[in-house]
Design a protein around this motif. Sequence first.
Motif, PDB file in Angstrom:
ATOM      1  N   TYR A 153       0.840  -1.207   0.000  1.00  0.00           N
ATOM      2  CA  TYR A 153       0.000   0.000   0.000  1.00  0.00           C
ATOM      3  C   TYR A 153       0.874   1.256   0.000  1.00  0.00           C
ATOM      4  O   TYR A 153       0.615   2.218  -0.745  1.00  0.00           O
ATOM      5  N   LEU A 154       1.896   1.264   0.846  1.00  0.00           N
ATOM      6  CA  LEU A 154       2.748   2.447   0.981  1.00  0.00           C
ATOM      7  C   LEU A 154       3.516   2.731  -0.303  1.00  0.00           C
ATOM      8  O   LEU A 154       3.578   3.878  -0.769  1.00  0.00           O
ATOM      9  N   LEU A 155       4.096   1.697  -0.895  1.00  0.00           N
ATOM     10  CA  LEU A 155       4.855   1.899  -2.128  1.00  0.00           C
ATOM     11  C   LEU A 155       3.943   2.326  -3.277  1.00  0.00           C
ATOM     12  O   LEU A 155       4.308   3.177  -4.094  1.00  0.00           O
ATOM     13  N   ALA A 156       2.758   1.740  -3.340  1.00  0.00           N
ATOM     14  CA  ALA A 156       1.804   2.137  -4.376  1.00  0.00           C
ATOM     15  C   ALA A 156       1.383   3.593  -4.199  1.00  0.00           C
ATOM     16  O   ALA A 156       1.199   4.333  -5.174  1.00  0.00           O
ATOM     17  N   GLN A 157       1.253   3.993  -2.939  1.00  0.00           N
ATOM     18  CA  GLN A 157       0.865   5.384  -2.652  1.00  0.00           C
ATOM     19  C   GLN A 157       1.931   6.364  -3.122  1.00  0.00           C
ATOM     20  O   GLN A 157       1.627   7.402  -3.717  1.00  0.00           O
ATOM     21  N   THR A 158       3.186   6.057  -2.865  1.00  0.00           N
ATOM     22  CA  THR A 158       4.255   6.993  -3.228  1.00  0.00           C
ATOM     23  C   THR A 158       4.509   7.009  -4.731  1.00  0.00           C
ATOM     24  O   THR A 158       4.869   8.042  -5.296  1.00  0.00           O
ATOM     25  N   LYS A 159       4.314   5.863  -5.393  1.00  0.00           N
ATOM     26  CA  LYS A 159       4.567   5.781  -6.833  1.00  0.00           C
ATOM     27  C   LYS A 159       3.331   6.105  -7.669  1.00  0.00           C
ATOM     28  O   LYS A 159       3.444   6.309  -8.884  1.00  0.00           O
ATOM     29  N   ARG A 160       2.154   6.135  -7.027  1.00  0.00           N
ATOM     30  CA  ARG A 160       0.886   6.261  -7.750  1.00  0.00           C
ATOM     31  C   ARG A 160       0.782   5.160  -8.814  1.00  0.00           C
ATOM     32  O   ARG A 160       0.397   5.367  -9.950  1.00  0.00           O
ATOM     33  N   ASP A 161       1.116   3.957  -8.361  1.00  0.00           N
ATOM     34  CA  ASP A 161       1.139   2.794  -9.248  1.00  0.00           C
ATOM     35  C   ASP A 161       0.971   1.572  -8.354  1.00  0.00           C
ATOM     36  O   ASP A 161       1.722   1.400  -7.384  1.00  0.00           O
ATOM     37  N   ILE A 162       0.003   0.728  -8.657  1.00  0.00           N
ATOM     38  CA  ILE A 162      -0.282  -0.398  -7.771  1.00  0.00           C
ATOM     39  C   ILE A 162       0.641  -1.595  -8.009  1.00  0.00           C
ATOM     40  O   ILE A 162       0.531  -2.601  -7.307  1.00  0.00           O
ATOM     41  N   THR A 163       1.570  -1.483  -8.961  1.00  0.00           N
ATOM     42  CA  THR A 163       2.459  -2.615  -9.251  1.00  0.00           C
ATOM     43  C   THR A 163       3.232  -3.104  -8.024  1.00  0.00           C
ATOM     44  O   THR A 163       3.317  -4.321  -7.789  1.00  0.00           O
ATOM     45  N   PRO A 164       3.829  -2.212  -7.205  1.00  0.00           N
ATOM     46  CA  PRO A 164       4.560  -2.713  -6.031  1.00  0.00           C
ATOM     47  C   PRO A 164       3.667  -3.469  -5.050  1.00  0.00           C
ATOM     48  O   PRO A 164       4.115  -4.435  -4.419  1.00  0.00           O
ATOM     49  N   MET A 165       2.421  -3.031  -4.929  1.00  0.00           N
ATOM     50  CA  MET A 165       1.484  -3.724  -4.040  1.00  0.00           C
ATOM     51  C   MET A 165       1.197  -5.121  -4.570  1.00  0.00           C
ATOM     52  O   MET A 165       1.225  -6.108  -3.815  1.00  0.00           O
ATOM     53  N   ALA A 166       0.935  -5.213  -5.864  1.00  0.00           N
ATOM     54  CA  ALA A 166       0.679  -6.518  -6.477  1.00  0.00           C
ATOM     55  C   ALA A 166       1.890  -7.431  -6.327  1.00  0.00           C
ATOM     56  O   ALA A 166       1.762  -8.623  -5.999  1.00  0.00           O
ATOM     57  N   THR A 167       3.078  -6.872  -6.535  1.00  0.00           N
ATOM     58  CA  THR A 167       4.306  -7.671  -6.464  1.00  0.00           C
ATOM     59  C   THR A 167       4.568  -8.188  -5.059  1.00  0.00           C
ATOM     60  O   THR A 167       4.908  -9.362  -4.860  1.00  0.00           O
ATOM     61  N   SER A 168       4.417  -7.325  -4.065  1.00  0.00           N
ATOM     62  CA  SER A 168       4.702  -7.740  -2.684  1.00  0.00           C
ATOM     63  C   SER A 168       3.732  -8.824  -2.221  1.00  0.00           C
ATOM     64  O   SER A 168       4.136  -9.796  -1.567  1.00  0.00           O
ATOM     65  N   LEU A 169       2.463  -8.679  -2.558  1.00  0.00           N
ATOM     66  CA  LEU A 169       1.496  -9.713  -2.186  1.00  0.00           C
ATOM     67  C   LEU A 169       1.752 -11.010  -2.948  1.00  0.00           C
ATOM     68  O   LEU A 169       1.629 -12.103  -2.386  1.00  0.00           O
ATOM     69  N   ASP A 170       2.125 -10.890  -4.224  1.00  0.00           N
ATOM     70  CA  ASP A 170       2.430 -12.085  -5.005  1.00  0.00           C
ATOM     71  C   ASP A 170       3.586 -12.867  -4.390  1.00  0.00           C
ATOM     72  O   ASP A 170       3.565 -14.110  -4.338  1.00  0.00           O
ATOM     73  N   MET A 171       4.603 -12.151  -3.916  1.00  0.00           N
ATOM     74  CA  MET A 171       5.748 -12.820  -3.310  1.00  0.00           C
ATOM     75  C   MET A 171       5.351 -13.526  -2.021  1.00  0.00           C
ATOM     76  O   MET A 171       5.790 -14.657  -1.750  1.00  0.00           O
ATOM     77  N   ALA A 172       4.508 -12.869  -1.208  1.00  0.00           N
ATOM     78  CA  ALA A 172       4.069 -13.478   0.041  1.00  0.00           C
ATOM     79  C   ALA A 172       3.233 -14.727  -0.224  1.00  0.00           C
ATOM     80  O   ALA A 172       3.425 -15.773   0.415  1.00  0.00           O
ATOM     81  N   LEU A 173       2.326 -14.647  -1.182  1.00  0.00           N
ATOM     82  CA  LEU A 173       1.467 -15.795  -1.485  1.00  0.00           C
ATOM     83  C   LEU A 173       2.250 -16.907  -2.186  1.00  0.00           C
ATOM     84  O   LEU A 173       1.955 -18.098  -1.996  1.00  0.00           O
ATOM     85  N   ALA A 174       3.256 -16.515  -2.981  1.00  0.00           N
ATOM     86  CA  ALA A 174       4.094 -17.527  -3.628  1.00  0.00           C
ATOM     87  C   ALA A 174       4.856 -18.339  -2.581  1.00  0.00           C
ATOM     88  O   ALA A 174       5.050 -19.556  -2.737  1.00  0.00           O
ATOM     89  N   HIS A 175       5.292 -17.686  -1.518  1.00  0.00           N
ATOM     90  CA  HIS A 175       5.982 -18.396  -0.441  1.00  0.00           C
ATOM     91  C   HIS A 175       5.043 -19.415   0.204  1.00  0.00           C
ATOM     92  O   HIS A 175       5.440 -20.571   0.458  1.00  0.00           O
ATOM     93  N   ILE A 176       3.809 -19.005   0.468  1.00  0.00           N
ATOM     94  CA  ILE A 176       2.835 -19.922   1.058  1.00  0.00           C
ATOM     95  C   ILE A 176       2.543 -21.078   0.099  1.00  0.00           C
ATOM     96  O   ILE A 176       2.447 -22.240   0.508  1.00  0.00           O
ATOM     97  N   GLU A 177       2.469 -20.753  -1.192  1.00  0.00           N
ATOM     98  CA  GLU A 177       2.204 -21.791  -2.181  1.00  0.00           C
ATOM     99  C   GLU A 177       3.356 -22.795  -2.259  1.00  0.00           C
ATOM    100  O   GLU A 177       3.151 -24.002  -2.424  1.00  0.00           O
ATOM    101  N   ARG A 178       4.585 -22.295  -2.125  1.00  0.00           N
ATOM    102  CA  ARG A 178       5.742 -23.210  -2.134  1.00  0.00           C
ATOM    103  C   ARG A 178       5.693 -24.152  -0.929  1.00  0.00           C
ATOM    104  O   ARG A 178       6.003 -25.341  -1.054  1.00  0.00           O
ATOM    105  N   LEU A 179       5.328 -23.620   0.222  1.00  0.00           N
ATOM    106  CA  LEU A 179       5.179 -24.472   1.406  1.00  0.00           C
ATOM    107  C   LEU A 179       4.114 -25.533   1.161  1.00  0.00           C
ATOM    108  O   LEU A 179       4.264 -26.689   1.566  1.00  0.00           O
ATOM    109  N   SER A 180       3.038 -25.121   0.509  1.00  0.00           N
ATOM    110  CA  SER A 180       1.952 -26.041   0.200  1.00  0.00           C
ATOM    111  C   SER A 180       2.416 -27.154  -0.732  1.00  0.00           C
ATOM    112  O   SER A 180       2.130 -28.332  -0.528  1.00  0.00           O
ATOM    113  N   THR A 181       3.178 -26.768  -1.749  1.00  0.00           N
ATOM    114  CA  THR A 181       3.680 -27.758  -2.714  1.00  0.00           C
ATOM    115  C   THR A 181       4.666 -28.715  -2.072  1.00  0.00           C
ATOM    116  O   THR A 181       4.631 -29.928  -2.306  1.00  0.00           O
ATOM    117  N   ASP A 182       5.563 -28.139  -1.234  1.00  0.00           N
ATOM    118  CA  ASP A 182       6.551 -28.984  -0.559  1.00  0.00           C
ATOM    119  C   ASP A 182       5.893 -30.007   0.347  1.00  0.00           C
ATOM    120  O   ASP A 182       6.339 -31.128   0.466  1.00  0.00           O
TER     121      ASP A 182
END
Length: 208
Positions: free
Chosen positions: A179-208
């Motif tokens: 949220y903070l990075l998207a606010q400063t950049k006026r671009d939601i890409t950093p928000m999407a990226t940070s959440l994707d990384m967090a969920l990808a970690h959970i998904e890797r745990l799930s796969t393992d």
Amino acid sequence: MTTAESHNGRRLTARGAKTRARIVSAAADLIYVQGVGATTLDDVLASSGVSKSQLYHHFDGKDALVRAVIDHVGERIIERERTALGHVSTIRGLRRWRDALVQNNALRHGAYGCALGSLAAEVSDHDALGRQALSRLFAEWERLLAGVLGRLQDSGNLPPEASIEHLATGVMAALQGGYLLAQTKRDITPMATSLDMALAHIERLSTD
């Protein structure tokens, strides 16, 4: 204090409760756009259409009003998150939750950030009571995320040794940082990226 009481502890009439709610709603809208520091009580008076005596009947000053705004904003966000996360039990469901938050923030091109996070940034170092209220709200939000992760674990989609609490904190940190990075950049890409990384970690745990 409940919404049915004024700051002096007196029970409010239905009319009084409606006036108080109008003051809090107007203050919340102003603070979301202008911030706590830039929002004056005169701004709130003008926006809400109440008199100064009415405002001081319900609040003994700006700090008390800001705390009421925290409760108001927090209740709205936690209810939204209960609806969004309450029955999620799959990674796909978590990704739908992520998509809804990112898409909603994209409507503003990231402007203003998370209403609760913005309040935390302005209030936490200056008002202990406000900080404590915000801490409770974030803890409740994390518990909702932990509930999803616990259901994943119960269904065998997360290993039993995975720390649900740590994962929930990580997802929350990714969300608020995004949220903070998207606010400063006026671009939601950093928000999407940070959440994707967090969920990808959970998904890797799930796969393992």
